[in-house]
Design an enzyme around this catalytic site. Structure first.
Site, PDB file in Angstrom:
ATOM      1  N   HIS A 645       0.618  -0.966  -0.272  1.00 55.29           N
ATOM      2  CA  HIS A 645      -0.057  -0.171  -0.102  1.00 55.29           C
ATOM      3  C   HIS A 645       0.756   1.335   0.335  1.00 55.29           C
ATOM      4  CE1 HIS A 645       0.323   0.693   4.480  1.00 55.29           C
ATOM      5  NE2 HIS A 645       0.332   1.150   3.971  1.00 55.29           N
ATOM      6  N   ASP A 697      -0.568  -7.512   1.395  1.00 50.43           N
ATOM      7  CA  ASP A 697      -0.249  -6.681   1.438  1.00 50.43           C
ATOM      8  C   ASP A 697       1.506  -6.586   1.512  1.00 50.43           C
ATOM      9  OD1 ASP A 697       0.559  -3.410   1.750  1.00 50.43           O
ATOM     10  OD2 ASP A 697      -0.907  -3.076   3.533  1.00 50.43           O
ATOM     11  N   GLY A 789       2.495   6.055   8.624  1.00 54.48           N
ATOM     12  CA  GLY A 789       4.360   6.204   8.828  1.00 54.48           C
ATOM     13  C   GLY A 789       4.860   5.125   9.097  1.00 54.48           C
ATOM     14  N   SER A 791       3.779   2.112   8.382  1.00 47.06           N
ATOM     15  CA  SER A 791       3.696   0.944   7.126  1.00 47.06           C
ATOM     16  C   SER A 791       5.054   0.113   6.706  1.00 47.06           C
ATOM     17  CB  SER A 791       3.771   1.346   6.034  1.00 47.06           C
ATOM     18  OG  SER A 791       1.518   1.614   6.731  1.00 47.06           O
ATOM     19  N   GLY A 792       4.713  -0.962   6.643  1.00 47.19           N
ATOM     20  CA  GLY A 792       6.401  -1.009   5.468  1.00 47.19           C
ATOM     21  C   GLY A 792       7.303  -1.364   6.218  1.00 47.19           C
TER      22      GLY A 792
HETATM   23  N1  ARG Z   1      -1.440   1.998   6.407  1.00 54.74           N
HETATM   24  C1  ARG Z   1      -0.810   3.013   7.375  1.00 54.74           C
HETATM   25  C2  ARG Z   1       0.708   3.496   7.616  1.00 54.74           C
HETATM   26  O1  ARG Z   1       0.568   3.884   6.224  1.00 54.74           O
HETATM   27  C3  ARG Z   1      -0.121   1.972   9.337  1.00 54.74           C
HETATM   28  C4  ARG Z   1      -1.019   1.106  10.405  1.00 54.74           C
HETATM   29  C5  ARG Z   1      -0.751   0.815  10.994  1.00 54.74           C
HETATM   30  N2  ARG Z   1      -1.608   1.036  11.929  1.00 54.74           N
HETATM   31  C6  ARG Z   1      -1.682   0.190  13.162  1.00 54.74           C
HETATM   32  N3  ARG Z   1      -2.690   0.746  14.157  1.00 54.74           N
HETATM   33  N4  ARG Z   1      -1.230  -0.606  13.247  1.00 54.74           N
HETATM   34  O2  ARG Z   1       1.833   3.502   8.148  1.00 54.74           O
END
Ligand code: ARG
Length: 841
Positions: A645, A697, A789, A791-792
């Site tokens: 994503h 993902d 932030g 993510s990944g």
């Molecule tokens: N989608 C989010 C990103 O782009 C990360 C989300 C993780 N969220 C969580 N509650 N663990 O950084």
């Protein structure tokens, strides 16, 4: 990353193991003269090489450079300061070092300085020369004086104090009968401070010495060699002047200099001489364009110096300078009315100017009181005790605050609150951003819980097992809910954590009485079952641990088996990289150079900032000019693992373009940018990734140039598809994501301990939104989670074998760290085969 937890254990309470290799064979002794001679010759060669290297790196530098005074080379002591001249008319030509006026006056002054030092025989013995470097209105003359101490006299170096120099200078200028008064120059004030010998430059030799005039419109200059790289041993100075009613602002939109400030650095001075009692800053390292260095003078002069050594050469800097009216710099403070508002240190986000005082009076409605909250507070200065704050400070209700404070919230006792700010003559910083609000003392936190510290927190955070107030006042006098365990020390913790092998209460009460009976089997999540569930070909424990290590059924291949390269099945939990050869072809122990951290770590428990090298597989992904946006992990020298994503989005197709991304490995600090940059050659998102469900993902990034493994860059181990990360297992998440839902991203890499949540619970709390390619981790009570932030980035679990394995990839969550909303991660084991297929890893 969002982390309000106040107690951590080190990963699962297990520790990393270091095995020492033992030499199995000893070399047989042979009395052979040939060997002896050989050894002797080798030794002599080695000694010669060592001597050469020592000369090359230590003495050669010291001799030519004169900075490493510790060695047996001469020491150069340089003092720099300014003098006020009485009976000399100011002339514009004095600003030009090539002018006759400059030469004449400086020659005279240099002679005077020489004579003054003759009054102290000790100084006279070592005095070498003085150079006048500039004049400014007033008339002020700037100078430096050098004393050379031969190696034989090095022990007297400490006697070269500023006091001694000043005594000689001041004593001399007071004595009106001195011989040199015949020169017609009268000196009324003089300063001297010890400075870096590398700063001793003569403006008359033009090499890398500049005089600039700051006007309203910004002009730029750069370090030599920019943007390629600066030359070794640069000694550059820029003298900047503005008209008398102005001050000077200099900002550095690009700044990339070696990390070690003792080798390469930029200093700025609120003076025209490199006088450390008037230093504004001394900086090195790399700065993000989004956080540029910007400094301001208190008067109409400024000096910038740039010093480099012979070792590392970086691109250098680009600077932009302009004048700003003194009236603008000196107006700060005032009366703040209204029931809320904000104010900042003067000229923020620039560094505040030296020698400034401001006072704000906050006045709210009668009967209310004032709460001030500092969102940013940076008033750091070398050599200052933050308990005393004797240099720069903010003063509120008789208390001085300075240093770096992460959260400062204060309340008044009336409807008026005074806030004062003071900066002295040297060293400035970013300052502060403050917000204030009026509150009703009878009800300080409407619809919220009032902590004893003065802050307000959501009512739902009271008695949730987390120290949200900072002083535990929200966790005292709690009645535990029925889904909570009542710890012996009065805290309430989710029942799920009882017997999970973690001391969640802090007093161990949740982990007492947890061992199973002798005729019972303990599942990975702590549940006790009758012994005969083991290897009955039925999964009785939720995590399958009862069926995982059934050597009795060799060759039987199940989902729990590790499949060797020769297709043999090993029925043992997590057989890969556990230092035991289980496959007949040893393929379970091949490719195991991963998951270790070379640096010895302090293991500070409780903090959330990661230490340098603690998570050597963590990568920061920067997008175009936006800076950090996603995390990733190093899985080989050429491949990174991240979340699809970050790259696939219908609304932003640029995310898919490899050249828009920069990867930083081995990084800890987003401002220092202490990482290694690699461009992305190819982005490979999973073809089945769905933006609406976040299924699959996962993405692989191929780097354009391979990484080199170092103490701070190492790959993490990828688990085989049969690897089990049981529910309740403690793993770590890391990232520079926002620190609170809707908050700001972190500067320093953050770490937090989370627990693997069982799949049934995960399914329930996410309203069945999880697929088999996902797993939940975190805490049902909330408080700790990944966030925007992160993510990944990797969910990393430490295995008994002594290696770290990546169980998940930060993918999604409902908000961050909310109660009953754990983080959802891509399940690496389920995607393992795809990784292998695409990257060969
Ligand atoms: N989608 C989010 C990103 O782009 C990360 C989300 C993780 N969220 C969580 N509650 N663990 O950084």
């Amino acid at each position: 990353m969002n982390s309000a937890r106040y107690e951590y254990d080190s990963h699962n309470g297990r520790s990393e193991r270091i095995d020492f290799l033992t030499s199995k064979e000893k070399v047989p002794k042979k009395r052979n003269i040939g060997i002896l001679i050989g050894v002797l010759v080798a030794f002599l060669i080695l000694a010669a090489v060592a001597a050469f290297l020592i000369w090359l790196f230590v003495f050669k530098d010291a001799e030519s450079d004169g900075i490493t005074g510790k060695l047996l080379t001469k020491s150069e002591q340089v003092f720099s300061g300014r003098m006020k001249l009485q009976n000399v008319p100011y002339n514009q030509n004095l600003e030009n070092a090539q002018s006759q006026e400059f030469q004449q006056l400086s020659n005279k002054l240099e002679a005077v300085l020489g004579e003054l030092y003759q009054t102290d025989p000790f100084l006279a013995k070592y005095y070498t020369k003085s150079t006048v470097t500039a004049f400014s209105e007033g008339v002020m003359a700037y100078y430096w004086s050098q004393f050379d101490i031969p190696p034989s006299d090095l022990e007297i170096v400490p006697e070269f104090s500023e006091e001694r120099i000043l005594d000689a200078l001041e004593g001399g200028i007071k004595d009106q009968r001195m011989r040199f008064s015949s020169s017609g120059i009268q000196i009324t004030e003089v300063t001297a401070s010890l400075t870096d010998a590398r700063m001793a430059r003569d403006p008359r030799d033009e090499d890398c010495f500049y005089t600039l005039e700051a006007v309203e419109k910004a002009e730029t200059f750069t370090s030599p060699g920019y943007p390629q790289h600066y030359p070794s041993k640069s000694r550059c100075q820029w003298q900047i002047r503005a008209s008398e009613e102005d001050t000077i602002s200099v900002s550095f939109p690009y700044f990339n200099i070696e990390d070690d400030c003792s080798n390469d650095f930029v200093s700025t001075f609120d003076s025209l001489s490199p006088d450390y009692s008037r230093a504004i800053t001394k900086k090195c390292g790399q700065r993000l364009p989004s956080n540029p260095l910007e400094v301001v003078s208190s008067g109409n002069i400024m000096l910038i110096t740039f010093i480099t050594d012979a070792k590392v050469q970086k691109p250098g800097f680009e600077a932009s300078y302009r004048s700003i009216p003194k009236t603008k710099v000196q107006t700060c403070g005032g009366i703040l009315s209204g029931n809320n508002g904000s104010f900042t240190s003067p000229l923020h986000p620039s560094f505040y100017p030296p020698s400034t005082d401001c006072k704000w009076t906050i006045q709210v409605s009668q009967g209310k009181e004032v709460r001030v909250n500092f969102k940013l507070f940076l008033i750091k200065e070398p050599g200052v005790d933050v308990r005393v704050c004797h240099k720069d400070y903010v003063e509120i209700m008789g208390t001085k605050y300075c240093g770096e404070v992460s959260s400062l919230s204060l309340t008044s006792s009336t409807n008026v609150l005074d806030v004062s700010f003071h900066s002295d003559k040297s060293y400035t910083d970013k300052g502060f951003i403050a917000e204030y609000t009026a509150y009703d003392p009878a009800n300080p936190c409407p619809d919220m819980f009032a902590c004893k510290t003065g802050i307000c927190i959501a009512n739902s955070l009271k008695c949730d097992g987390w120290n949200d107030c900072g002083d535990m006042s929200d966790e005292k006098q709690c009645q535990c809910d029925k889904d909570q365990f009542s710890c012996s020390n009065g805290l309430c913790k989710p029942k799920l954590w009882v017997c999970d092998r973690n001391n969640d209460c802090g007093d161990g009460s949740d982990e007492k009485l947890c061992s199973c009976e002798p005729n019972e089997w303990r599942c990975g999540n702590g549940v006790c079952l009758p012994q005969d569930v083991v290897c009955n070909n039925k999964m009785d424990c939720e995590d399958g641990s009862d069926e995982a290590s059934c050597k009795s059924s060799p060759g039987m291949c199940s989902d729990f088996s590790f499949v060797c390269s020769n297709k043999e099945c090993v029925n043992k939990v997590n057989a890969e990289c556990d230092r035991v050869n289980d496959c007949s072809d040893n393929s379970d122990e091949a490719n195991c150079d991963c998951g270790t951290r070379p640096y010895k770590l302090n293991r500070i428990v409780g903090g959330q900032n990661a230490e340098l090298g603690e998570w050597p597989w963590q990568v920061s992904l920067h997008f175009m000019t936006k800076g950090h946006v996603c995390g990733a992990s190093v899985i080989s020298k050429t491949w990174l693992l991240s979340a699809a994503h970050c790259f696939v989005s219908i609304t932003s197709p640029q995310n898919h373009v490899a050249s828009n991304w920069q990867t930083y490995s081995g990084m800890q600090d987003q401002i220092k940018m202490d990482g290694v940059l690699r461009k992305v050659k190819r982005i490979v998102p999973h073809p089945d990734y769905k933006e609406d469900t976040s299924d699959y993902d996962i993405a692989l990034l191929e780097l354009s140039v391979p990484l080199e493994y170092t103490n701070t860059i190492q790959p993490i181990c990828l688990p085989s598809s049969s690897h089990v990360f049981p529910a309740g297992m403690s793993c770590w998440i890391t990232g520079w994501g926002v620190l609170r839902e809707g908050g700001q991203t972190a500067q320093i890499l953050q770490k937090a301990l989370v627990k693997i949540i069982n799949d049934t619970v995960c399914d329930a709390v996410t309203n069945n939104q999880v697929t088999s390619r996902m797993l939940c981790s975190g805490f049902l009570a909330g408080g700790v989670d990944a966030c925007q932030g992160d993510s990944g980035g990797p969910l990393a679990c430490f295995e008994e074998s002594g290696k770290w394995f990546q169980a998940g990839i930060v993918s999604w969550g409902e908000g961050c760290a909310r109660r009953n909303k754990p983080g959802v991660y891509s399940r690496v084991t389920k995607l393992r085969d795809w990784i292998k297929k695409e990257s060969g890893i």
